[in-house]
Design a protein around this motif. Structure first.
Motif, mmCIF file in Angstrom:
data_model
loop_
_atom_site.group_PDB
_atom_site.id
_atom_site.type_symbol
_atom_site.label_atom_id
_atom_site.label_comp_id
_atom_site.label_asym_id
_atom_site.label_seq_id
_atom_site.Cartn_x
_atom_site.Cartn_y
_atom_site.Cartn_z
ATOM 1 N N GLY A 183 0.834 -1.234 0.081
ATOM 2 C CA GLY A 183 0.225 -0.062 0.028
ATOM 3 C C GLY A 183 0.751 1.436 0.021
ATOM 4 N N LYS A 184 2.213 1.238 -0.190
ATOM 5 C CA LYS A 184 2.971 2.288 -0.114
ATOM 6 C C LYS A 184 3.803 2.607 -1.513
ATOM 7 C CE LYS A 184 6.938 4.443 2.166
ATOM 8 N NZ LYS A 184 8.018 4.004 3.373
ATOM 9 N N VAL A 185 3.896 3.619 -1.987
ATOM 10 C CA VAL A 185 4.552 3.963 -3.115
ATOM 11 C C VAL A 185 6.047 3.954 -2.745
ATOM 12 C CG1 VAL A 185 5.185 5.399 -5.147
ATOM 13 C CG2 VAL A 185 2.675 5.298 -4.272
ATOM 14 N N VAL A 186 6.756 3.059 -3.291
ATOM 15 C CA VAL A 186 8.100 2.839 -3.141
ATOM 16 C C VAL A 186 9.166 3.371 -4.363
ATOM 17 C CG1 VAL A 186 7.976 1.061 -1.221
ATOM 18 C CG2 VAL A 186 8.038 0.434 -3.916
ATOM 19 N N LEU A 187 8.409 3.048 -5.484
ATOM 20 C CA LEU A 187 9.288 3.730 -6.494
ATOM 21 C C LEU A 187 8.400 4.627 -7.407
ATOM 22 C CD1 LEU A 187 11.169 0.500 -8.006
ATOM 23 C CD2 LEU A 187 12.210 2.513 -6.804
ATOM 24 N N ARG A 188 8.891 5.819 -7.980
ATOM 25 C CA ARG A 188 8.354 6.802 -8.987
ATOM 26 C C ARG A 188 9.426 6.968 -10.213
ATOM 27 N NH1 ARG A 188 6.101 9.368 -4.252
ATOM 28 N NH2 ARG A 188 3.792 9.345 -4.254
ATOM 29 N N PHE A 189 8.633 6.441 -11.446
ATOM 30 C CA PHE A 189 9.531 6.678 -12.389
ATOM 31 C C PHE A 189 8.812 7.460 -13.511
ATOM 32 C CE2 PHE A 189 13.173 3.162 -12.794
ATOM 33 C CZ PHE A 189 13.287 3.239 -11.400
ATOM 34 N N ALA A 190 9.629 8.526 -14.357
ATOM 35 C CA ALA A 190 8.957 9.124 -15.380
ATOM 36 C C ALA A 190 9.570 9.252 -16.625
ATOM 37 C CB ALA A 190 8.596 10.617 -14.889
ATOM 38 N N ALA A 191 9.023 9.489 -17.649
ATOM 39 C CA ALA A 191 9.769 9.928 -19.005
ATOM 40 C C ALA A 191 9.585 11.284 -19.329
ATOM 41 C CB ALA A 191 9.195 8.701 -20.017
ATOM 42 N N ALA A 192 10.422 11.911 -20.016
ATOM 43 C CA ALA A 192 10.199 13.368 -20.128
ATOM 44 C C ALA A 192 10.999 13.524 -21.448
ATOM 45 C CB ALA A 192 10.641 14.515 -19.055
ATOM 46 N N TYR A 193 10.127 13.876 -22.490
ATOM 47 C CA TYR A 193 10.602 13.931 -23.869
ATOM 48 C C TYR A 193 10.202 15.581 -24.337
ATOM 49 C CZ TYR A 193 10.571 8.883 -23.635
ATOM 50 O OH TYR A 193 10.788 7.372 -23.482
ATOM 51 N N GLY A 194 11.173 16.115 -24.914
ATOM 52 C CA GLY A 194 10.851 17.378 -25.530
ATOM 53 C C GLY A 194 11.729 18.503 -24.312
ATOM 54 N N PHE A 195 11.905 19.530 -24.916
ATOM 55 C CA PHE A 195 12.562 20.690 -23.963
ATOM 56 C C PHE A 195 11.453 21.287 -23.018
ATOM 57 C CE2 PHE A 195 16.381 20.299 -26.604
ATOM 58 C CZ PHE A 195 17.357 20.310 -25.560
ATOM 59 N N ARG A 196 10.325 21.103 -23.558
ATOM 60 C CA ARG A 196 9.190 21.811 -22.658
ATOM 61 C C ARG A 196 9.004 20.879 -21.373
ATOM 62 N NH1 ARG A 196 3.518 23.543 -24.959
ATOM 63 N NH2 ARG A 196 4.890 24.809 -26.145
ATOM 64 N N ASN A 197 9.155 19.675 -21.732
ATOM 65 C CA ASN A 197 9.102 18.699 -20.466
ATOM 66 C C ASN A 197 10.183 18.658 -19.505
ATOM 67 O OD1 ASN A 197 6.115 17.698 -20.945
ATOM 68 N ND2 ASN A 197 6.947 16.421 -22.570
ATOM 69 N N ILE A 198 11.083 18.614 -20.302
ATOM 70 C CA ILE A 198 12.650 18.710 -19.479
ATOM 71 C C ILE A 198 12.711 20.107 -18.722
ATOM 72 C CG2 ILE A 198 15.052 19.102 -19.779
ATOM 73 C CD1 ILE A 198 14.803 17.524 -22.324
ATOM 74 N N GLN A 199 12.287 21.205 -18.920
ATOM 75 C CA GLN A 199 12.548 22.564 -18.239
ATOM 76 C C GLN A 199 11.391 22.485 -17.111
ATOM 77 O OE1 GLN A 199 11.294 25.311 -21.575
ATOM 78 N NE2 GLN A 199 13.279 25.632 -21.902
#
Length: 405
Positions: free
Chosen positions: A283-299
């Motif tokens: 019931g506990k979040v132990v890992l959070r991963f993300a994908a960020a493509y393109g400079f708007r998301n990177i910024q």
């Protein structure tokens, strides 16, 4: 391992200049050619082998997916160690040179968060120069009965050409960190983007359709056997970015929490180029991963990292929207300078059509690499060979006409 490789001709009076030309090709480039010319990735790979051996005199044509497997294994081991030590989180993926250049020039504060793992292209350079080059050089010299055989087993006797979807890969190859001072040679000597290979064919009044299919060099090409026993290309799970997020997420879930992840279910953000996934245990979040493509998301995510407000443990970062299949060096339609959404979807479909095979460090191919080095992932010699460092660049000293990587 490479004893059956074709040997270069002896150049009379110029023994010290003998070079073994080796080409490595990215799976994104294969997908680009396959989409434009109506071929399968395997057909493209076989025709590339013919083209580069005939035109460049290459002794071998490999697949950078082999280097990507090493990068995935190294990246997974690095993340697990940093997570356990609560050290420099989130880990930011490092295989995109556009993102790395941007971070070094404008966001020096985030450099400690970036994975030190080299890109698949540069890892292929290390393997080709030091392992393949050494083996074929010794074979060549011994066939000529030279006593000083090791003079032919040096990294500077191999000329490595890498075929990539991205012009920024040329800048990456030129980094001082990837220059061997002892032998005065680079891991990657030349980078050709997909459009340059197409032009090389056009200059010979040909297209990829005009080249016959040759057998693949299996030593450093990621392959698998089909149910009927035929040789097929093998890929990695995930988007055109290369599968780092998927592999590291599964690897970390098992190594850190003993959880086997079968299905990765993403939540898509405000745009399709940002998505994330979580792992829950009791019931506990132990890992959070993300994908960020393109400079708007990177910024957006860089701003959160710099203010210690990022909820993520790992972020797969790519400068181009839709990641590497949309690289600036990819093939374009005859009547356009840009790829339409339909074009990108077709390239992504073809890229993903190559059956994914997760890297296994106990496999013959990978275990041989680590056994040769006397190391294991993210330890000792592996860190020395497969990892790098980054350098903040003072903006005031940068000239737009003379950027030094």
């Amino acid at each position: 391992m490479y004893a059956d490789a074709q040997l270069p001709p002896l150049q009379e009076g110029r023994l010290g200049d003998v070079k073994h030309i080796v080409v490595s090709v990215s799976p994104q480039t294969r997908a680009s050619f396959a989409a434009k010319y109506g071929l399968s990735p395997l057909q493209v790979a076989r025709r590339f082998t013919t083209f580069f051996t005939k035109v460049l005199g290459a002794r071998a044509v490999f697949d950078t997916s082999f280097g990507r497997d090493v990068a995935l294994v190294e990246g997974g081991a690095e993340f697990v160690e940093r997570f356990r030590k609560e050290q420099s989180l989130p880990v930011l993926a490092s295989s995109c040179p556009g993102w790395i250049c941007y971070a070094e020039k404008t966001h020096g504060q985030v450099l400690p968060f970036i994975s030190t793992c080299k890109s698949p292209m540069q890892i292929m350079g290390t393997l080709i120069k030091e392992q393949y080059g050494s083996s074929i050089g010794l074979t060549y010299a011994r066939s000529l009965l030279f006593c000083n055989a090791h003079d032919f087993a040096r990294p500077d006797k191999v000329y490595h050409v890498s075929v990539m979807p991205c012009y920024d890969k040329k800048l990456e190859a030129s980094r001082d960190d990837f220059f061997n001072e002892a032998y005065r040679t680079r891991d990657v000597d030349c980078v050709l983007v997909s459009t340059e290979v197409e032009k090389m064919m056009a200059d010979r009044s040909t297209t990829i359709h005009d080249w016959s299919e040759s057998d693949l060099h299996e030593e450093m090409t990621k392959l698998r056997r089909s149910p009927t026993g035929e040789v097929e290309l093998a890929g990695s799970e995930g988007s055109g970015a290369g599968g780092a997020l998927e592999f590291v997420f599964r690897y970390a879930a098992w190594e850190l929490f003993g959880v086997k992840v079968d299905q990765i279910e993403y939540r898509v953000g405000r745009n399709p180029d940002f998505r994330d996934v979580e792992l829950e245990v009791d019931g506990k979040v132990v890992l959070r991963f993300a994908a960020a493509y393109g400079f708007r998301n990177i910024q957006n995510f860089v701003r959160r990292v710099k203010t210690n407000k990022s909820p993520y443990h790992y972020v797969e970062v790519m400068a181009c929207p839709s990641a590497c299949v949309n690289g600036g060096g990819q093939l374009r339609p005859a009547n356009s300078q840009t790829l339409s959404k339909a074009d990108l979807l077709e390239i992504e479909r073809i890229y993903s059509s190559v059956p994914p095979v997760s890297p296994d460090v106990s496999s013959d191919a990978l275990s041989n690499i680590y056994r040769t080095m006397g190391s294991s992932p993210y330890q000792g010699a592996a860190i020395d060979k497969f990892h790098t460092r980054y350098h903040a660049i003072e903006t005031a000293n940068i000239s737009g006409l003379a950027v030094q990587w």
